[in-house]
Design a protein around this motif. Structure first.
Motif, PDB file in Angstrom:
ATOM      1  N   ALA A  25       1.070  -1.099  -0.015  1.00 35.72           N
ATOM      2  CA  ALA A  25       0.116   0.303   0.045  1.00 35.72           C
ATOM      3  C   ALA A  25       0.963   1.078   0.166  1.00 35.72           C
ATOM      4  CB  ALA A  25      -1.162  -0.039   1.253  1.00 35.72           C
ATOM      5  N   GLU A  26       0.613   2.317  -0.761  1.00 38.86           N
ATOM      6  CA  GLU A  26       1.290   3.632  -0.858  1.00 38.86           C
ATOM      7  C   GLU A  26       1.039   4.241   0.486  1.00 38.86           C
ATOM      8  OE1 GLU A  26       0.107   6.035  -4.025  1.00 38.86           O
ATOM      9  OE2 GLU A  26       0.087   4.549  -5.476  1.00 38.86           O
ATOM     10  N   GLY A  27       2.199   4.678   1.139  1.00 40.83           N
ATOM     11  CA  GLY A  27       2.216   5.313   2.246  1.00 40.83           C
ATOM     12  C   GLY A  27       2.318   4.391   3.625  1.00 40.83           C
ATOM     13  N   GLY A  28       2.341   3.173   3.386  1.00 42.91           N
ATOM     14  CA  GLY A  28       2.370   2.160   4.229  1.00 42.91           C
ATOM     15  C   GLY A  28       1.211   1.888   5.246  1.00 42.91           C
ATOM     16  N   THR A  29       0.173   2.711   4.815  1.00 41.85           N
ATOM     17  CA  THR A  29      -0.905   2.337   5.495  1.00 41.85           C
ATOM     18  C   THR A  29      -1.928   1.822   4.429  1.00 41.85           C
ATOM     19  OG1 THR A  29      -1.710   4.717   5.422  1.00 41.85           O
ATOM     20  CG2 THR A  29      -0.457   3.886   7.247  1.00 41.85           C
ATOM     21  N   ALA A  30      -3.015   1.047   4.960  1.00 41.99           N
ATOM     22  CA  ALA A  30      -3.923   0.618   4.173  1.00 41.99           C
ATOM     23  C   ALA A  30      -5.118   1.565   3.738  1.00 41.99           C
ATOM     24  CB  ALA A  30      -4.802  -0.303   4.775  1.00 41.99           C
ATOM     25  N   PRO A  31      -5.216   1.858   2.473  1.00 37.38           N
ATOM     26  CA  PRO A  31      -6.171   2.708   1.952  1.00 37.38           C
ATOM     27  C   PRO A  31      -7.562   2.294   2.429  1.00 37.38           C
ATOM     28  CG  PRO A  31      -4.842   2.026   0.066  1.00 37.38           C
ATOM     29  CD  PRO A  31      -4.442   1.361   1.257  1.00 37.38           C
ATOM     30  N   VAL A  32      -8.450   3.464   2.388  1.00 39.24           N
ATOM     31  CA  VAL A  32      -9.976   3.138   2.952  1.00 39.24           C
ATOM     32  C   VAL A  32     -10.662   2.000   1.842  1.00 39.24           C
ATOM     33  CG1 VAL A  32      -9.966   5.160   4.230  1.00 39.24           C
ATOM     34  CG2 VAL A  32     -10.646   5.098   1.834  1.00 39.24           C
ATOM     35  N   THR A  33      -9.839   2.062   0.903  1.00 41.45           N
ATOM     36  CA  THR A  33     -10.468   0.896  -0.005  1.00 41.45           C
ATOM     37  C   THR A  33     -10.113  -0.464   0.111  1.00 41.45           C
ATOM     38  OG1 THR A  33      -8.979   2.044  -1.594  1.00 41.45           O
ATOM     39  CG2 THR A  33     -10.894   3.076  -1.980  1.00 41.45           C
ATOM     40  N   TRP A  34      -9.248  -0.627   0.905  1.00 44.42           N
ATOM     41  CA  TRP A  34      -8.641  -1.813   1.241  1.00 44.42           C
ATOM     42  C   TRP A  34      -9.571  -2.347   2.325  1.00 44.42           C
ATOM     43  CZ3 TRP A  34      -2.787  -3.522   0.562  1.00 44.42           C
ATOM     44  CH2 TRP A  34      -2.284  -3.012  -0.708  1.00 44.42           C
ATOM     45  N   PRO A  35     -10.308  -3.555   1.871  1.00 49.55           N
ATOM     46  CA  PRO A  35     -10.860  -4.200   3.237  1.00 49.55           C
ATOM     47  C   PRO A  35      -9.839  -4.881   3.968  1.00 49.55           C
ATOM     48  CG  PRO A  35     -11.137  -5.303   1.183  1.00 49.55           C
ATOM     49  CD  PRO A  35     -10.510  -4.219   0.752  1.00 49.55           C
ATOM     50  N   SER A  36     -10.142  -5.347   5.128  1.00 50.52           N
ATOM     51  CA  SER A  36      -9.379  -5.767   5.949  1.00 50.52           C
ATOM     52  C   SER A  36     -10.107  -6.798   6.715  1.00 50.52           C
ATOM     53  CB  SER A  36      -8.614  -5.000   6.959  1.00 50.52           C
ATOM     54  OG  SER A  36      -9.617  -4.465   7.995  1.00 50.52           O
ATOM     55  N   SER A  37      -9.303  -8.016   7.214  1.00 53.09           N
ATOM     56  CA  SER A  37      -9.852  -9.100   7.762  1.00 53.09           C
ATOM     57  C   SER A  37      -8.873  -9.436   8.989  1.00 53.09           C
ATOM     58  CB  SER A  37     -10.006 -10.532   6.790  1.00 53.09           C
ATOM     59  OG  SER A  37     -10.442 -11.545   7.500  1.00 53.09           O
ATOM     60  N   VAL A  38      -9.671  -9.974  10.040  1.00 55.95           N
ATOM     61  CA  VAL A  38      -8.764 -10.645  11.078  1.00 55.95           C
ATOM     62  C   VAL A  38      -8.784 -12.132  11.001  1.00 55.95           C
ATOM     63  CG1 VAL A  38      -8.344 -10.339  13.437  1.00 55.95           C
ATOM     64  CG2 VAL A  38      -9.200  -8.277  12.357  1.00 55.95           C
ATOM     65  N   GLU A  39      -7.517 -12.593  11.025  1.00 48.86           N
ATOM     66  CA  GLU A  39      -7.424 -14.085  10.794  1.00 48.86           C
ATOM     67  C   GLU A  39      -6.089 -14.188  11.983  1.00 48.86           C
ATOM     68  OE1 GLU A  39      -5.460 -16.689   7.602  1.00 48.86           O
ATOM     69  OE2 GLU A  39      -7.649 -16.180   7.143  1.00 48.86           O
ATOM     70  N   ASP A  40      -6.590 -15.454  12.858  1.00 44.47           N
ATOM     71  CA  ASP A  40      -5.630 -15.515  13.755  1.00 44.47           C
ATOM     72  C   ASP A  40      -4.954 -14.644  14.614  1.00 44.47           C
ATOM     73  OD1 ASP A  40      -6.010 -18.119  13.056  1.00 44.47           O
ATOM     74  OD2 ASP A  40      -4.611 -18.222  11.547  1.00 44.47           O
ATOM     75  N   GLY A  41      -5.831 -13.457  14.815  1.00 43.69           N
ATOM     76  CA  GLY A  41      -5.330 -12.499  15.524  1.00 43.69           C
ATOM     77  C   GLY A  41      -4.728 -11.453  15.081  1.00 43.69           C
ATOM     78  N   ARG A  42      -4.437 -11.659  13.467  1.00 41.31           N
ATOM     79  CA  ARG A  42      -3.605 -10.937  12.865  1.00 41.31           C
ATOM     80  C   ARG A  42      -4.395  -9.983  11.996  1.00 41.31           C
ATOM     81  NH1 ARG A  42       1.153 -13.543   9.945  1.00 41.31           N
ATOM     82  NH2 ARG A  42      -0.552 -14.920   9.268  1.00 41.31           N
ATOM     83  N   ARG A  43      -4.358  -8.750  11.671  1.00 36.79           N
ATOM     84  CA  ARG A  43      -5.155  -8.046  10.598  1.00 36.79           C
ATOM     85  C   ARG A  43      -4.636  -8.258   9.339  1.00 36.79           C
ATOM     86  NH1 ARG A  43      -9.134  -4.802  10.636  1.00 36.79           N
ATOM     87  NH2 ARG A  43      -9.444  -4.658  12.930  1.00 36.79           N
ATOM     88  N   LEU A  44      -5.358  -8.731   8.243  1.00 32.60           N
ATOM     89  CA  LEU A  44      -4.998  -8.909   6.987  1.00 32.60           C
ATOM     90  C   LEU A  44      -5.680  -8.006   5.935  1.00 32.60           C
ATOM     91  CD1 LEU A  44      -5.321 -12.639   6.746  1.00 32.60           C
ATOM     92  CD2 LEU A  44      -3.191 -11.299   7.611  1.00 32.60           C
ATOM     93  N   HIS A  45      -4.825  -7.521   5.085  1.00 37.25           N
ATOM     94  CA  HIS A  45      -5.356  -6.389   4.139  1.00 37.25           C
ATOM     95  C   HIS A  45      -5.456  -7.158   2.778  1.00 37.25           C
ATOM     96  CE1 HIS A  45      -5.475  -3.170   7.107  1.00 37.25           C
ATOM     97  NE2 HIS A  45      -4.216  -3.587   7.599  1.00 37.25           N
ATOM     98  N   PHE A  46      -6.375  -6.363   2.074  1.00 36.91           N
ATOM     99  CA  PHE A  46      -6.538  -7.001   0.460  1.00 36.91           C
ATOM    100  C   PHE A  46      -6.739  -5.638  -0.214  1.00 36.91           C
ATOM    101  CE2 PHE A  46      -8.109 -10.098   3.587  1.00 36.91           C
ATOM    102  CZ  PHE A  46      -7.634 -11.186   3.205  1.00 36.91           C
ATOM    103  N   CYS A  47      -5.871  -5.828  -1.167  1.00 32.59           N
ATOM    104  CA  CYS A  47      -6.095  -4.641  -2.188  1.00 32.59           C
ATOM    105  C   CYS A  47      -7.295  -4.458  -3.136  1.00 32.59           C
ATOM    106  CB  CYS A  47      -4.754  -4.622  -3.239  1.00 32.59           C
ATOM    107  SG  CYS A  47      -4.835  -6.292  -4.364  1.00 32.59           S
TER     108      CYS A  47
END
Ligand SMILES: [Zn+2]
Length: 67
Positions: A25-47
């Motif tokens: 992700a640009e800037g090192g943070t997830a854009p608002v358009t990237w959904p995220s999911s929490v799996e095994d206690g970790r937050r995963l992001h998807f482009c």
């Protein structure tokens, strides 16, 4: 069966990358358009591209965790 592969190891507080294709992700943070999911206690992001392709899997994963 459309089982998601486990993402590669990621630093907990590193640049945000897509959990499926590894796009950073640009800037090192997830854009608002990237959904995220929490799996095994970790937050995963998807482009956006992966989100569109795998929205069902992402949503189902969210559902299972929200219950
Ligand atoms: Zn992606």
């Amino acid at each position: 069966m459309d089982e998601d592969t486990h993402p590669p190891e990621q630093p907990a507080a590193g640049p945000v990358v897509c959990a499926r294709c590894g796009t950073a992700a640009e800037g090192g943070t997830a854009p608002v358009t990237w959904p995220s999911s929490v799996e095994d206690g970790r937050r995963l992001h998807f482009c956006e591209t992966c989100a569109r392709l795998h929205i069902r899997a992402i949503e189902s994963r969210l559902d299972s965790l929200w219950w």
